[in-house]
Design an enzyme around this catalytic site. Structure first.
Site, short mmCIF file in Angstrom:
data_model
loop_
_atom_site.label_atom_id
_atom_site.label_comp_id
_atom_site.label_asym_id
_atom_site.label_seq_id
_atom_site.Cartn_x
_atom_site.Cartn_y
_atom_site.Cartn_z
N ARG A 1 0.87 -1.17 0.00
CA ARG A 1 0.00 0.00 0.00
C ARG A 1 0.91 1.23 0.00
NH1 ARG A 1 -2.05 -3.50 4.04
NH2 ARG A 1 -4.15 -4.30 3.60
N LYS B 1 -1.93 -2.53 8.07
CA LYS B 1 -3.08 -2.04 8.81
C LYS B 1 -3.16 -2.69 10.18
CE LYS B 1 -6.14 -0.81 4.96
NZ LYS B 1 -7.46 -1.04 4.34
N HIS C 1 -2.74 2.82 -5.98
CA HIS C 1 -3.33 1.58 -5.46
C HIS C 1 -3.60 0.58 -6.57
CE1 HIS C 1 -4.69 -0.31 -1.81
NE2 HIS C 1 -5.80 -0.72 -2.39
N ARG D 1 -0.86 -1.90 -6.85
CA ARG D 1 -0.98 -2.99 -5.88
C ARG D 1 -1.99 -4.03 -6.40
NH1 ARG D 1 -1.14 -4.62 -0.23
NH2 ARG D 1 -3.28 -4.96 0.50
N HIS E 1 -3.72 -9.13 3.71
CA HIS E 1 -5.17 -9.13 3.92
C HIS E 1 -5.50 -9.96 5.16
CE1 HIS E 1 -6.25 -8.22 -0.56
NE2 HIS E 1 -5.99 -7.14 0.13
N TYR F 1 -9.97 -10.91 -6.51
CA TYR F 1 -9.12 -10.98 -7.70
C TYR F 1 -9.49 -12.14 -8.60
CZ TYR F 1 -6.40 -7.46 -5.30
OH TYR F 1 -6.03 -6.30 -4.67
#
Length: 332
Positions: A168, A192, A260, A263, A286, A295
């Site tokens: 990110r 995150k 983004h 990515r 994730h 995806y």
């Protein structure tokens, strides 16, 4: 013309203090991202402003304790009327639920009326990756219009980290000099929620990072961000976004070619080449596999090809049926 009053000043002191304490806990204990905290702060202020008008006076903890589900729905309806979309509404409801949960734990207030409100149903937005050719063009030509060679090397290194390592933009710009010190092929990334993961660096990515480090005219401290702005301060994400906006204009790429999107391209191209979802999930950081599974909808051509080659009943008719099914899935 006078400025609009601060909603935290409109609310009674006890309720305003509770908002501040809640946001502090989210920042310190849960380590929410800065953008999420900013959004939650705006949501709380809009909520307090609504309550002041809805209740006809400064809202207090006692007023919050007496809220009904209808009051929350009225707030969301007002936000919808003001032009807020479904994703914004869903985030604001999440903020209210979080705040209500805090008030329940710390002040004994009942959070059930807010929890009872259903969030709007959201259709997952599919990532829009670049083609392999366009992604390569971005990484090869990033920084070409830079005034200084070290800035050109910087922009190229950031693009390499986004596409070559799947970072990110915030993760890339948070890398410190210590993180890339020594001869290592693995990068330690803080994502995150403060979660740390190890990301392998391809030789091309590592070479781009090393080139930038050698050209950098500043010497960041061990724990300071490696990527710097023209005057030596930490590099802002907006600078990266503007740089890529100029590049996509020069290359004739669509507006969806954002940092983004690089990515997204990293993940989609790995999947197309046979990468498994669990590995890609780990590389992207994730928390849930369901996020990574988006995806598979993007890579419909690969699903069709696998079905044709691997299934015993494969054939032109089967392939056509599969293609139609995948297209319906992506459209719906």
């Amino acid at each position: 013309m006078t400025d609009a009053p601060d909603p935290l000043r409109i609310a009674a002191p006890a309720l305003a203090a509770a908002v501040v304490a809640w946001l502090t806990r989210l920042r310190v204990e849960r380590r929410l991202a800065a953008r999420t905290l900013e959004a939650y702060d705006r949501d709380a202020r809009q909520w307090l402003s609504f309550l002041a008008g809805h209740l006809g006076g400064a809202p207090d903890l006692a007023d919050h304790a007496g809220l009904r589900t209808a009051d929350v729905r009225a707030f969301l309806a007002r936000r919808r009327a003001d032009g807020a979309g479904s994703r914004t509404i869903a985030r604001q409801l999440a903020a209210l639920r979080s705040f209500a949960g805090y008030l329940e734990r710390e002040h004994g207030l009942n959070a059930a009326p807010i929890r009872a409100v259903q969030a709007p149903r959201l259709k997952p937005s599919l990532p829009r990756p670049l083609s392999v050719v366009d992604a390569r063009r971005v990484t090869e030509e990033a920084g070409e219009d830079a005034a200084e060679p070290w800035i050109a090397a910087r922009d190229a290194a950031v693009a390499m980290l986004l596409y070559g390592a799947g970072l990110r933009i915030g993760e890339a710009l948070a890398i410190t000099a210590t993180d890339v010190a020594g001869d290592t092929s693995v990068l330690r990334v803080t994502g995150k929620g403060g979660k740390v993961r190890l990301v392998p660096l391809l030789p091309a990515v590592r070479a781009s990072l090393d080139d930038y480090r050698h050209r950098l005219p500043f010497r960041p401290g061990a724990g300071e961000p490696l990527f710097r702005g023209a005057r030596g301060g930490p590099l802002s994400p907006r600078i990266v976004q503007r740089s890529l906006a100029r590049l996509r204009g020069a290359l004739g790429l669509p507006d969806t070619a954002t940092p983004h999107a690089l990515r997204h391209s990293f993940a989609t191209h790995l999947l197309s080449a046979g990468g498994d979802l669990r590995t890609i999930q780990e590389l992207l950081g994730h928390a849930s596999l369901s996020t990574t599974q988006l995806y598979t909808a993007v890579d419909a051509d690969r699903l069709i090809d696998v079905h044709r080659r691997a299934h015993p009943l494969g054939g032109e008719a089967a392939v056509a049926d599969t293609a139609a099914s995948v297209r319906r899935m992506n459209a719906g």
